[in-house]
Design an enzyme around this catalytic site. Structure first.
Site, PDB file in Angstrom:
ATOM      1  N   CYS A 108      -2.647 -15.760  52.131  1.00 53.54           N
ATOM      2  CA  CYS A 108      -3.333 -14.566  51.599  1.00 53.54           C
ATOM      3  C   CYS A 108      -2.377 -13.443  51.221  1.00 53.54           C
ATOM      4  O   CYS A 108      -2.804 -12.384  50.755  1.00 53.54           O
ATOM      5  CB  CYS A 108      -4.387 -14.058  52.585  1.00 53.54           C
ATOM      6  SG  CYS A 108      -5.762 -15.216  52.771  1.00 53.54           S
ATOM      7  N   HIS A 127     -13.560  -6.798  39.637  1.00 49.39           N
ATOM      8  CA  HIS A 127     -12.458  -7.259  38.805  1.00 49.39           C
ATOM      9  C   HIS A 127     -11.215  -6.379  38.899  1.00 49.39           C
ATOM     10  O   HIS A 127     -10.408  -6.336  37.987  1.00 49.39           O
ATOM     11  CB  HIS A 127     -12.890  -7.438  37.340  1.00 49.39           C
ATOM     12  CG  HIS A 127     -13.797  -8.618  37.150  1.00 49.39           C
ATOM     13  ND1 HIS A 127     -15.158  -8.544  37.321  1.00 49.39           N
ATOM     14  CD2 HIS A 127     -13.524  -9.900  36.841  1.00 49.39           C
ATOM     15  CE1 HIS A 127     -15.700  -9.727  37.118  1.00 49.39           C
ATOM     16  NE2 HIS A 127     -14.723 -10.583  36.830  1.00 49.39           N
ATOM     17  N   GLU A 164     -16.592 -11.747  52.612  1.00 48.22           N
ATOM     18  CA  GLU A 164     -15.459 -12.195  51.791  1.00 48.22           C
ATOM     19  C   GLU A 164     -15.743 -13.618  51.298  1.00 48.22           C
ATOM     20  O   GLU A 164     -15.416 -13.976  50.180  1.00 48.22           O
ATOM     21  CB  GLU A 164     -14.177 -12.165  52.626  1.00 48.22           C
ATOM     22  CG  GLU A 164     -12.934 -12.476  51.829  1.00 48.22           C
ATOM     23  CD  GLU A 164     -11.670 -12.304  52.644  1.00 48.22           C
ATOM     24  OE1 GLU A 164     -11.176 -11.172  52.731  1.00 48.22           O
ATOM     25  OE2 GLU A 164     -11.166 -13.307  53.185  1.00 48.22           O
TER      26      GLU A 164
HETATM   27 ZN   LIG Z   1      -8.613 -12.699  50.514  1.00 50.78          ZN
END
Ligand SMILES: [Zn+2]
Length: 136
Positions: free
Chosen positions: A12, A62, A122
């Protein structure tokens, strides 16, 4: 929204994105005013949706959110490849983003309505939740 976790010791740390899902829960007394168009409401859902669209979705959708600890030269490169780079003063984890969103929503709510919680997914199975009661 895309993000990357600065100095994180896993994948990540690379730029990647999520289809975040945001839940905002309010607290307050429903209006007791028979005949008023908002009788029985704490806040019109449409007004809340517009508030979230204007102050959260339009800014974050975005976008690429990065920690301001990312070195300046990297930030410069990222600002050239992203039209919507959000440099924030925290690691953009789901926990921190949920708290950040809570602060923004709280500032925009009418005085007689309070924020109860913000839940930010998430992924379908992973979310962070912020409660006003834990953040007096
Ligand atoms: Zn992430």
């Amino acid at each position: 929204m895309a993000h990357m976790l600065h100095a994180y010791d896993g994948p990540c740390r690379n730029i990647h994105g999520h289809s975040y899902i945001l839940e905002v829960t309010l607290a307050g007394e429903p209006l007791k005013c028979p005949g008023d168009p908002r009788d029985g409401m704490i806040m019109d859902f449409g007004e809340l949706k517009n508030l979230v669209k204007e102050h959260i979705i339009s800014r974050f959708d975005h976008a690429l959110m990065i920690n301001n600890l990312v070195p300046g030269e990297q930030q410069e490169v990222l600002s050239k490849i992203s039209e919507n780079l959000l440099v924030v003063a925290f690691q953009p984890t789901t926990e921190n983003i949920a708290a950040y969103i809570a602060g923004i929503v709280q500032e925009q709510l009418p005085a007689d309505v309070s924020l109860f919680s913000v839940r930010l997914y998430e992924t379908v199975t992973a979310f962070a939740e912020w409660f006003a009661g834990d953040n007096p």
